[in-house]
Design a protein around this motif. Structure first.
Motif, PDB file in Angstrom:
ATOM      1  N   PHE A   1      12.600   5.455  -0.627  1.00 56.77           N
ATOM      2  CA  PHE A   1      11.347   5.376  -1.376  1.00 56.77           C
ATOM      3  C   PHE A   1      11.221   6.649  -2.200  1.00 56.77           C
ATOM      4  O   PHE A   1      11.054   7.730  -1.655  1.00 56.77           O
ATOM      5  N   PRO A   2      11.292   6.521  -3.542  1.00 55.18           N
ATOM      6  CA  PRO A   2      11.389   7.721  -4.389  1.00 55.18           C
ATOM      7  C   PRO A   2      10.145   8.593  -4.404  1.00 55.18           C
ATOM      8  O   PRO A   2      10.217   9.762  -4.766  1.00 55.18           O
ATOM      9  N   HIS A   3       9.009   8.028  -4.003  1.00 54.79           N
ATOM     10  CA  HIS A   3       7.768   8.784  -4.088  1.00 54.79           C
ATOM     11  C   HIS A   3       7.479   9.557  -2.800  1.00 54.79           C
ATOM     12  O   HIS A   3       6.443  10.191  -2.683  1.00 54.79           O
ATOM     13  N   LEU A   4       8.379   9.446  -1.813  1.00 49.14           N
ATOM     14  CA  LEU A   4       8.186  10.142  -0.541  1.00 49.14           C
ATOM     15  C   LEU A   4       9.333  11.112  -0.315  1.00 49.14           C
ATOM     16  O   LEU A   4      10.466  10.853  -0.725  1.00 49.14           O
TER      17      LEU A   4
ATOM     18  N   LEU B   1      20.824  17.076   8.101  1.00 41.55           N
ATOM     19  CA  LEU B   1      20.001  17.401   6.932  1.00 41.55           C
ATOM     20  C   LEU B   1      18.710  18.099   7.336  1.00 41.55           C
ATOM     21  O   LEU B   1      17.666  17.888   6.746  1.00 41.55           O
ATOM     22  N   ALA B   2      18.804  18.962   8.359  1.00 47.07           N
ATOM     23  CA  ALA B   2      17.593  19.567   8.913  1.00 47.07           C
ATOM     24  C   ALA B   2      16.732  20.285   7.879  1.00 47.07           C
ATOM     25  O   ALA B   2      15.512  20.232   7.925  1.00 47.07           O
ATOM     26  N   GLU B   3      17.345  20.987   6.891  1.00 47.25           N
ATOM     27  CA  GLU B   3      16.541  21.750   5.932  1.00 47.25           C
ATOM     28  C   GLU B   3      16.112  20.919   4.732  1.00 47.25           C
ATOM     29  O   GLU B   3      15.457  21.418   3.831  1.00 47.25           O
ATOM     30  N   PHE B   4      16.484  19.634   4.690  1.00 46.20           N
ATOM     31  CA  PHE B   4      16.222  18.853   3.484  1.00 46.20           C
ATOM     32  C   PHE B   4      15.000  17.957   3.594  1.00 46.20           C
ATOM     33  O   PHE B   4      14.755  17.138   2.736  1.00 46.20           O
ATOM     34  N   GLY B   5      14.240  18.137   4.659  1.00 44.55           N
ATOM     35  CA  GLY B   5      13.115  17.244   4.901  1.00 44.55           C
ATOM     36  C   GLY B   5      12.104  17.170   3.770  1.00 44.55           C
ATOM     37  O   GLY B   5      11.516  16.139   3.514  1.00 44.55           O
ATOM     38  N   GLY B   6      11.920  18.311   3.074  1.00 40.97           N
ATOM     39  CA  GLY B   6      10.886  18.337   2.055  1.00 40.97           C
ATOM     40  C   GLY B   6      11.360  17.917   0.676  1.00 40.97           C
ATOM     41  O   GLY B   6      10.613  17.941  -0.288  1.00 40.97           O
ATOM     42  N   GLN B   7      12.623  17.522   0.578  1.00 42.47           N
ATOM     43  CA  GLN B   7      13.158  17.142  -0.730  1.00 42.47           C
ATOM     44  C   GLN B   7      12.889  15.678  -1.022  1.00 42.47           C
ATOM     45  O   GLN B   7      12.821  14.862  -0.122  1.00 42.47           O
ATOM     46  N   TYR B   8      12.760  15.369  -2.296  1.00 36.56           N
ATOM     47  CA  TYR B   8      12.610  13.976  -2.715  1.00 36.56           C
ATOM     48  C   TYR B   8      13.995  13.364  -2.949  1.00 36.56           C
ATOM     49  O   TYR B   8      14.934  14.080  -3.274  1.00 36.56           O
ATOM     50  N   PRO B   9      14.111  12.053  -2.788  1.00 37.80           N
ATOM     51  CA  PRO B   9      15.406  11.398  -2.998  1.00 37.80           C
ATOM     52  C   PRO B   9      16.042  11.771  -4.331  1.00 37.80           C
ATOM     53  O   PRO B   9      17.251  11.929  -4.428  1.00 37.80           O
ATOM     54  N   GLY B  10      15.224  11.913  -5.349  1.00 39.43           N
ATOM     55  CA  GLY B  10      15.745  12.262  -6.665  1.00 39.43           C
ATOM     56  C   GLY B  10      16.462  13.605  -6.672  1.00 39.43           C
ATOM     57  O   GLY B  10      17.224  13.897  -7.596  1.00 39.43           O
TER      58      GLY B  10
ATOM     59  N   ALA C   1       0.809  -1.216   0.000  1.00 34.91           N
ATOM     60  CA  ALA C   1       0.000   0.000   0.000  1.00 34.91           C
ATOM     61  C   ALA C   1       0.844   1.268   0.000  1.00 34.91           C
ATOM     62  O   ALA C   1       0.558   2.202  -0.748  1.00 34.91           O
ATOM     63  N   TYR C   2       1.886   1.314   0.816  1.00 34.16           N
ATOM     64  CA  TYR C   2       2.592   2.586   1.000  1.00 34.16           C
ATOM     65  C   TYR C   2       3.857   2.723   0.172  1.00 34.16           C
ATOM     66  O   TYR C   2       4.334   3.821  -0.046  1.00 34.16           O
ATOM     67  N   VAL C   3       4.422   1.593  -0.236  1.00 37.80           N
ATOM     68  CA  VAL C   3       5.678   1.673  -0.978  1.00 37.80           C
ATOM     69  C   VAL C   3       5.519   1.268  -2.438  1.00 37.80           C
ATOM     70  O   VAL C   3       5.957   1.970  -3.342  1.00 37.80           O
ATOM     71  N   GLU C   4       4.877   0.108  -2.663  1.00 33.17           N
ATOM     72  CA  GLU C   4       4.861  -0.423  -4.023  1.00 33.17           C
ATOM     73  C   GLU C   4       3.784   0.179  -4.908  1.00 33.17           C
ATOM     74  O   GLU C   4       4.055   0.569  -6.039  1.00 33.17           O
ATOM     75  N   LEU C   5       2.554   0.272  -4.402  1.00 33.11           N
ATOM     76  CA  LEU C   5       1.476   0.777  -5.254  1.00 33.11           C
ATOM     77  C   LEU C   5       1.731   2.183  -5.790  1.00 33.11           C
ATOM     78  O   LEU C   5       1.528   2.426  -6.976  1.00 33.11           O
ATOM     79  N   PRO C   6       2.198   3.112  -4.939  1.00 32.53           N
ATOM     80  CA  PRO C   6       2.462   4.444  -5.504  1.00 32.53           C
ATOM     81  C   PRO C   6       3.478   4.395  -6.636  1.00 32.53           C
ATOM     82  O   PRO C   6       3.321   5.077  -7.653  1.00 32.53           O
ATOM     83  N   GLN C   7       4.506   3.551  -6.483  1.00 33.62           N
ATOM     84  CA  GLN C   7       5.510   3.483  -7.546  1.00 33.62           C
ATOM     85  C   GLN C   7       4.955   2.775  -8.778  1.00 33.62           C
ATOM     86  O   GLN C   7       5.259   3.132  -9.909  1.00 33.62           O
ATOM     87  N   MET C   8       4.109   1.783  -8.555  1.00 24.76           N
ATOM     88  CA  MET C   8       3.496   1.093  -9.672  1.00 24.76           C
ATOM     89  C   MET C   8       2.596   2.048 -10.443  1.00 24.76           C
ATOM     90  O   MET C   8       2.532   2.016 -11.679  1.00 24.76           O
ATOM     91  N   LEU C   9       1.899   2.891  -9.681  1.00 28.77           N
ATOM     92  CA  LEU C   9       0.986   3.830 -10.326  1.00 28.77           C
ATOM     93  C   LEU C   9       1.753   4.757 -11.259  1.00 28.77           C
ATOM     94  O   LEU C   9       1.318   5.046 -12.377  1.00 28.77           O
TER      95      LEU C   9
END
Lengths: 224, 244, 215
Positions: free
Chosen positions: B93-96, B130-139, A136-144
Motif C-alpha cells: 500500500f503506497p500511502h503507508l 529490514l529493522a531500520e526501514f519501518g518508517g520508509q514508504y514503498p516508493g 476506508a484504509y486502502v482505497e480512499l487514501p489513494q483515491m484522495l
C-alpha cells in the motif's frame, strides 16, 4: 484620471468590503461542504449495482453538468415557493452550488476509484480486509491522492460560483460591490477591487493546495 | 501424523470459452513446501487465487485446513485469515509506511490493539532483515525490500499456509537472493508454502515436492531430485530444458 | 405544467438567442485564443508572461464580476455606451478566450518536436509549418476542448441575464413571474440540457473519430 480610479474608495468602504469577503468565504465553505456531500452520494448512487440507483446517479450528474448554476439559484429561491417550499437566500445558494459542485465531484471520485489499481483491492482482500475496511484504509487514501488536484480546482470553481448568490441578495462580496458602485458610480474602481480580491483568494488557495499536495502526498512518491 | 493443510479436488475454472483449470487435484501436507512450475498461461496464478477465494471456480472442491473454500460465502474471510499471499508485483500500500503496511491487517481485520500490532510489525521487520526501514514508504524501497515487507505483512496475520505467486519474477537479479533467503528461512521454520516460480535452484534446495502444471492439470509431480533430473512426462522434460 | 404551454415558443426563442450569443462569443474566443495562444508559445518571455497574466486573471475571477466590469466599468474608462448584448459578448469572448488559449497551447504542444525538425529539414518556414503540419494535428486536441468551452459559454450566457440581456434564463424568469409556476424554469433547464448534452455527445464522437482515425 482621479475620476476613473479612486483609491480612497477602498478605505472608506473597507468594512463593507471586508464583510462581503467574509460572507463570500463562509458561503464558499458551506457550498464546498455541501458539494462534497452531494458528490459522495452521487458517486455511490451511480456506482450502485441496483439499476434504478445507477440511473438516478447518472441522471443527476448529466443534468447538473449541462445546465447553468443560475437556474438552480433562482429555482430554489423563487421557484420552489410555488410548490410551498421556502429557502432563505443563503440556503438556496448553498444548495444550488452544492448540487452543481456535487455533480463534478461525483465524476472526480469515479475517475479516482478506477485509477486505483485493482491489485490493491486484491491484496487487501487477501489480507482479510473486508470491502468496507479495504475502502476506508486502502482505497480512499489513494483515491484522495489521485483526485486531489481536480478536487482543488473544483473547490475554487465553487468559490467563484458564490458571486452568483448576489442576484438573490446574499450580502457577499460582489453584492456589496454592486451596492457601493450604485451609490458612488465608481464602477470601474469597485469592480477592479472586487476582481482583485477574488484573484488573491484564488491564488492563495492554489498555493495552499500545492503545499498540501507536496507535504501530504509527497513522501508516497518516494525517491523515484 | 502430519495434518493435511490443503486439499484440491477436480477443480475446474473457466474464463468464458477458455478452460484455465481442467479438473486439477492435489494435496499439501502441513509444513510441506510445494513448488509449482509450468509454462505461462498454464493456470498457476489462477490456482493460487482460487485457493484463498480471490477467484471463484465452477466445479470441484478446495479445503484449507479443513475449511471449505467458496469465494462468495461469508466463511471465506476465515480462510483468508489462515492464508497469506505474496504477489509478483508486491502490491504494497503506497500511502503507508512499511511498518503501517504490516500493522494494517492485524489492526483492522483482526481488531488487535495498536501496541500489539506495532510489536508484531517490529519483530517481523527484524525477521526479514529490514529493522531500520519501518518508517520508509514503498516508493523509497527497492523491489527486493518491498517484497520482503510484503512477506512480513502476510506473516503478521500468522497464516498457516502461504501462497507465493512468482515472488521474484519482477525483481532485479541482485535482489532475488535476499527474498529467496527469507523464503528459505520460512520453509525451514515449518511454514506450509506453495510457491509458483521459475527459480529451479530454489525448488531443488527448499522444495519438498514439485508440481508441473500444464493446460490446467497436474501433468507430473514428484520430489525435486526426481522431477528435475529424470522427468517422466515429455512435456515436463521440454519445459525444464527450456528453462535451464 | 400546462400553463406554460402557450409560452413554449418564447422559450425556444430564448434558447436560440442563447445559442446565438454563445456562438458569436465562441468565434471571438477562438480568435483570441489563437492569437494569444501563438503569443503564449512564442519565444518572447514578456509576451508569454502577459498571456499568462490574462489567462490567470480570467480563471481567478467569477464570470459575473467580469461581466459587471465590462458593462459598468469599461464605459467609464472609454467613455462609450455598451448595450447588455455587446457587454455580454465582450465578456464571454474574453472568458472563453482564456480557456481557448489553453486549448490552443495544448494542441500546438501535442505536435512533437520531431515534426518541427522534419519540417525544418524540408525548409518549411515557421508559418508554413504551422499551417500545413501543426494546425491539422493540433486540431485533434483543440477541437474537443473547444466544444467543452462552447458548452461553458452556453451555460455562462445565463449570467448575462443579470445585466438585462434577455436570453433563455431571463425569458423563463419573466414567464415565471407572470404565471407563478416552476414549469418555465423546468422547461428552460430541459432546453439547456438538450443543447449542452447534445454538444457533449457530439464532442465525444469527434474525439473518438480523431482517436481511431489516421494517427
Amino acid at each position: 484620471m482621479t475620476s476613473l480610479f479612486d483609491p480612497g474608495l477602498f478605505w472608506r468602504y473597507r468594512s463593507v468590503i471586508v464583510a462581503g469577503a467574509a460572507t463570500t468565504l463562509l458561503l464558499g465553505a458551506c457550498s464546498v461542504a455541501a458539494s462534497f456531500v452531494f458528490g459522495l452520494a452521487g458517486w455511490l448512487l451511480k456506482a450502485s449495482k441496483l439499476r434504478a440507483c445507477a440511473w438516478a446517479g447518472g441522471a443527476y450528474v448529466e443534468a447538473l453538468r449541462n445546465t447553468p448554476d443560475l437556474l438552480y439559484i433562482y429555482g430554489l429561491y423563487f421557484g420552489l415557493v410555488t410548490v410551498g417550499v421556502t429557502f432563505s437566500a443563503f440556503t438556496s445558494a448553498v444548495l444550488a452550488l452544492g448540487i452543481q459542485g456535487g455533480a463534478y465531484i461525483a465524476e472526480i471520485i469515479r475517475g479516482a476509484f478506477t485509477a486505483v489499481s485493482n491489485e490493491q483491492r486484491v491484496a487487501a482482500r487477501a489480507l482479510g480486509l473486508k470491502p468496507w475496511k479495504s475502502l476506508a484504509y486502502v482505497e480512499l487514501p489513494q483515491m484522495l491522492r489521485v483526485a486531489f488536484p481536480a478536487l482543488g480546482n473544483q473547490v475554487i470553481s465553487t468559490l467563484l460560483g458564490t458571486a452568483l448568490a448576489s442576484v438573490i441578495a446574499v450580502p457577499e462580496l460582489t453584492y456589496q460591490s454592486q451596492i457601493i458602485g450604485d451609490s458612488t458610480y465608481q464602477y470601474f474602481s469597485v469592480f477592479s477591487v472586487d476582481a482583485v480580491i477574488y484573484l488573491v483568494l484564488v491564488q492563495a488557495l492554489t498555493r495552499l493546495f500545492h503545499l498540501i499536495d507536496h507535504l501530504w502526498f509527497g513522501p508516497w512518491r518516494g525517491t523515484v | 501424523m502430519t495434518a493435511e493443510m490443503l486439499a484440491v479436488d477436480a477443480v475446474v475454472k473457466r474464463y468464458g470459452p477458455r478452460t484455465v483449470l481442467n479438473g486439477i487435484s492435489f494435496r499439501v501436507a502441513a509444513g510441506e513446501v510445494l513448488v509449482v512450475i509450468g509454462p505461462s498461461g498454464g493456470g498457476k496464478s489462477t490456482l493460487l487465487r482460487c485457493i484463498n477465494g480471490l477467484e471463484d471456480f465452477s466445479a470441484g472442491r478446495i479445503a484449507v485446513d479443513g475449511l471449505p473454500v467458496h469465494a462468495r460465502s461469508a466463511g471465506i474471510w476465515e480462510v483468508r485469515k489462515r492464508v497469506g499471499m505474496i504477489f509478483q508485483h508486491f502490491n504494497l500500500f503506497p500511502h503507508l509506511t512499511a511498518r503501517q503496511n504490516i500493522e494494517l491487517a492485524p489492526r483492522r481485520a483482526l481488531g488487535l490493539p495498536a501496541a500489539e500490532c506495532r510489536a508484531r510489525a517490529e519483530a517481523l521487520l527484524a525477521r526479514v532483515g529490514l529493522a531500520e526501514f519501518g518508517g520508509q514508504y514503498p516508493g523509497q524501497l527497492s523491489g527486493g525490500q518491498q517484497q520482503r515487507v510484503a512477506i512480513a505483512r502476510a506473516l503478521a496475520m500468522q497464516p498457516k499456509l502461504m501462497l507465493f505467486d512468482e515472488p521474484t519474477s519482477a525483481l532485479d537479479p541482485e535482489t532475488v537472493g535476499e527474498v529467496l533467503a527469507v523464503m528459505k528461512e520460512l520453509a525451514l521454520g515449518g511454514m506450509t508454502m506453495i510457491v509458483v516460480t521459475h527459480e529451479l535452484n530454489f525448488a531443488k534446495e527448499v522444495g519438498d515436492r514439485i508440481l508441473f502444471m500444464d493446460a490446467g492439470v497436474v501433468a507430473e509431480e514428484g520430489p525435486p531430485e526426481m522431477l528435475l533430473s529424470r522427468p517422466q512426462n515429455p512435456r515436463t522434460r521440454q519445459f525444464i530444458q527450456a528453462v535451464l | 405544467m400546462e400553463r406554460v404551454l402557450p409560452y413554449l415558443g418564447l422559450l425556444v426563442r430564448g434558447a436560440l438567442i442563447t445559442l446565438e450569443i454563445s456562438t458569436l462569443s465562441l468565434a471571438c474566443s477562438l480568435l483570441i485564443g489563437v492569437l494569444v495562444g501563438l503569443v503564449a508559445t512564442s519565444r518572447a518571455s514578456a509576451a508569454r508572461a502577459a498571456a499568462r497574466v490574462y489567462v490567470e486573471f480570467v480563471r481567478s475571477v467569477p464570470l459575473l464580476v467580469q461581466i459587471f466590469f465590462v458593462y459598468y466599468g469599461l464605459p467609464l474608462m472609454f467613455r462609450l455606451n455598451l448595450s447588455p448584448y455587446q457587454a455580454a459578448t465582450i465578456a464571454l469572448s474574453l472568458y472563453g478566450g482564456a480557456y481557448m488559449v489553453e486549448a490552443v497551447r495544448s494542441g500546438i504542444q501535442s505536435v512533437g518536436k520531431l515534426q518541427w525538425e522534419a519540417a525544418r529539414a524540408l525548409s518549411l518556414g515557421y508559418w508554413r509549418t504551422m499551417a500545413h503540419i501543426v494546425a491539422p494535428q493540433a486540431i485533434r486536441v483543440t477541437l474537443p476542448a473547444a466544444i467543452g468551452i462552447f458548452i461553458s459559454l452556453l451555460k455562462g450566457s445565463s449570467v448575462a441575464s443579470i445585466i438585462g440581456f434577455v436570453e433563455l434564463l431571463q425569458t423563463a424568469i419573466n414567464i415565471r413571474n407572470s404565471i407563478f409556476s416552476l414549469s418555465p424554469l423546468f422547461v428552460a433547464g430541459v432546453l439547456y440540457f438538450l443543447m449542452c448534452y447534445g454538444l457533449s455527445r457530439f464532442g465525444g464522437r469527434v474525439e473518438a473519430r480523431f482517436r481511431y482515425g489516421a494517427s
